[in-house]
Design an enzyme around this catalytic site. Structure first.
Site, PDB file in Angstrom:
ATOM      1  N   HIS A  18      -1.417   3.360  -6.612  1.00  0.00           N
ATOM      2  CA  HIS A  18      -1.183   3.891  -5.257  1.00  0.00           C
ATOM      3  C   HIS A  18      -0.791   2.738  -4.340  1.00  0.00           C
ATOM      4  CE1 HIS A  18      -2.764   6.723  -1.825  1.00  0.00           C
ATOM      5  NE2 HIS A  18      -1.738   5.985  -1.415  1.00  0.00           N
ATOM      6  N   HIS A  20       2.693   1.803  -1.670  1.00  0.00           N
ATOM      7  CA  HIS A  20       3.994   2.188  -1.119  1.00  0.00           C
ATOM      8  C   HIS A  20       4.856   0.938  -0.976  1.00  0.00           C
ATOM      9  CE1 HIS A  20       2.482   6.223   0.177  1.00  0.00           C
ATOM     10  NE2 HIS A  20       1.328   5.572   0.121  1.00  0.00           N
ATOM     11  N   HIS A 199      -0.824  12.987  -1.878  1.00  0.00           N
ATOM     12  CA  HIS A 199      -1.843  12.535  -0.922  1.00  0.00           C
ATOM     13  C   HIS A 199      -2.556  13.788  -0.397  1.00  0.00           C
ATOM     14  CE1 HIS A 199       0.400   8.823  -1.002  1.00  0.00           C
ATOM     15  NE2 HIS A 199      -0.290   8.267  -0.025  1.00  0.00           N
ATOM     16  N   GLU A 202      -7.177  12.718   2.733  1.00  0.00           N
ATOM     17  CA  GLU A 202      -7.265  11.436   3.443  1.00  0.00           C
ATOM     18  C   GLU A 202      -7.564  11.774   4.902  1.00  0.00           C
ATOM     19  OE1 GLU A 202      -3.478   9.477   4.010  1.00  0.00           O
ATOM     20  OE2 GLU A 202      -4.377   7.519   4.407  1.00  0.00           O
ATOM     21  N   ASP A 280      -2.644   0.741  -1.329  1.00  0.00           N
ATOM     22  CA  ASP A 280      -1.889   1.595  -0.390  1.00  0.00           C
ATOM     23  C   ASP A 280      -0.719   0.838   0.264  1.00  0.00           C
ATOM     24  OD1 ASP A 280      -1.342   4.069   0.697  1.00  0.00           O
ATOM     25  OD2 ASP A 280      -3.032   4.119   2.080  1.00  0.00           O
ATOM     26  N   ASP A 281      -1.001   0.048   1.286  1.00  0.00           N
ATOM     27  CA  ASP A 281       0.041  -0.708   2.007  1.00  0.00           C
ATOM     28  C   ASP A 281      -0.551  -2.084   2.293  1.00  0.00           C
ATOM     29  OD1 ASP A 281       2.044   1.632   2.737  1.00  0.00           O
ATOM     30  OD2 ASP A 281       0.035   2.369   3.212  1.00  0.00           O
TER      31      ASP A 281
HETATM   32  N1  ADE Z   1       2.643   6.376   3.563  1.00  0.00           N
HETATM   33  C1  ADE Z   1       2.261   5.107   3.422  1.00  0.00           C
HETATM   34  N2  ADE Z   1       0.929   5.002   3.425  1.00  0.00           N
HETATM   35  C2  ADE Z   1       0.451   6.267   3.580  1.00  0.00           C
HETATM   36  C3  ADE Z   1      -0.847   6.832   3.657  1.00  0.00           C
HETATM   37  N3  ADE Z   1      -1.947   6.081   3.599  1.00  0.00           N
HETATM   38  N4  ADE Z   1      -0.942   8.163   3.828  1.00  0.00           N
HETATM   39  C4  ADE Z   1       0.150   8.920   3.908  1.00  0.00           C
HETATM   40  N5  ADE Z   1       1.387   8.450   3.848  1.00  0.00           N
HETATM   41  C5  ADE Z   1       1.542   7.128   3.670  1.00  0.00           C
HETATM   42 ZN    ZN Z   2      -0.677   6.180   0.325  1.00  0.00          ZN
END
Ligand code: ADE
Ligand code: ZN
Length: 337
Positions: A18, A20, A199, A202, A280-281
């Site tokens: 997971h 991006h 997703h 969350e 995630d990011d």
């Molecule tokens: N795009 C990038 N990170 C995300 C996240 N945590 N939730 C939904 N979309 C995303």
């Molecule tokens: Zn994500």
């Protein structure tokens, strides 16, 4: 907030499921690309951009994220972004990485599908040759747009269908439930043979997770942490062995939980769910995958053996052939720290 990464965590073989790609741009790289491509951003330099990485919720993050990705203009930008993430991850002993990319964000800016899909796949091939890391691409639908837009995106991916792992669902969750995308996920599975992930849970409640499971028939749930609000749902996920790709630092930064001790990772793990740990990011949330393992160990007292179990889950949950999966699991079992 960042915890030191132990030698055990750093050296442990693992998969990341997971992450991006657009969210892997480091602030300095993002500012360099903005300057090179003539994209005006409301930040003087990387330090000022980094200071903006403080979020109230998912939306406040996504606003900055969608702005940040506009610096990506050329094939070379996409290639370097992907290669940099894979190089860094290989150093962190990530053996296998399945990453998200949001084609609609780039198509809407007038970029052609081939301009970004080809270089991402080329970077995977080159990183595999250079570092031995395996993995692949999962295009992710932006759920704020109509299903027709997602269907057009998937149709546009037909030339690459055999080189793409699956289809994901991201973007602002509340108000855009999984059921909105029933047809496009059915097409992806039936016509392309893709795996499905979404997703859910969350920002949205457990009802969103249930839709992802029952209507989309997902192979994995991204985040999914709010399933714990519905014990029957949690039992269903455990019984089916559906993996969750949990992103602990992201969840705290986006205020799904007020702090790391309040994260429900311990409850999910103790309930027998197939929990995996992911970033995630990473630059936006203060850490790559190893920092995420370190954060949950520090806050929840997981033993190294428990972390190894989560790393094992990451290989079990990956969209891998059985022989490669077996090699990774054997390597992990032989890993003594
Ligand atoms: N795009 C990038 N990170 C995300 C996240 N945590 N939730 C939904 N979309 C995303
Ligand atoms: Zn994500």
């Amino acid at each position: 907030m960042t915890n030191a990464v132990s030698k055990f965590i750093a050296a442990m073989p693992k998969a990341e499921l997971h992450m991006h790609l657009e969210g892997s741009l480091e602030p300095a790289t993002l500012m360099e690309l903005a300057a090179r491509n003539g994209v005006r951003l409301p930040y003087a330099d990387a330090a000022e951009l980094q200071r903006a990485y403080s979020f109230d919720d998912l939306k406040s993050f996504l606003d900055l994220y969608y702005l940040g990705l506009t610096v990506l203009q050329t094939s070379d930008d996409f290639y370097r972004m992907t290669y940099a993430y894979l190089e860094r991850s290989a150093r962190d002993n990530v053996r296998h990485a399945e990453v998200f990319l949001a084609p609609q964000a780039h198509l809407r800016r007038g970029l052609a599908m081939s301009l970004f899909i080809d270089p991402v796949l080329a970077a995977f091939a080159d990183a595999r040759d250079a570092f031995g890391i395996t993995g692949g691409l999962i295009p992710v639908i932006q759920r704020q747009f109509d299903e027709s837009d997602a269907l057009a995106m998937v149709a546009g991916l037909a030339p690459w269908r055999d080189r793409i792992l699956g289809l994901g669902l991201g973007g602002p969750e509340v108000g855009n439930p999984p059921s909105k995308f029933r047809q496009v996920f059915a097409k992806a599975r039936n016509d392309y043979g893709w795996r499905i992930t979404a997703h859910a849970g969350e920002e949205g409640g457990p009802d969103y997770v249930r839709e992802a499971v029952e209507i989309l028939a997902v192979d994995r749930i991204d985040h999914g942490v709010r399933c714990s609000e519905d014990p029957a749902l949690m039992a269903l996920i455990a019984e089916r062995g559906l993996p969750l790709t949990v992103c602990p630092l992201s969840n705290v930064m986006l205020r799904v939980f007020p702090d790391m001790p309040a994260h429900n990772i311990r409850a999910l793990y103790d309930a027998g769910l197939q929990v995996t740990i992911n970033s995630d990011d990473p630059p936006y949330f203060g850490g790559y995958v190893n920092e995420n393992y370190a954060a949950i160990q520090a806050a929840h007292g997981f033993s190294d053996d428990a972390l190894r179990h989560m790393a094992r889950n990451s290989f079990t949950a990956a969209f891998l052939s059985e022989d490669v999966r077996g090699q990774y699991v054997s390597e992990l079992e032989a890993f003594a720290g």
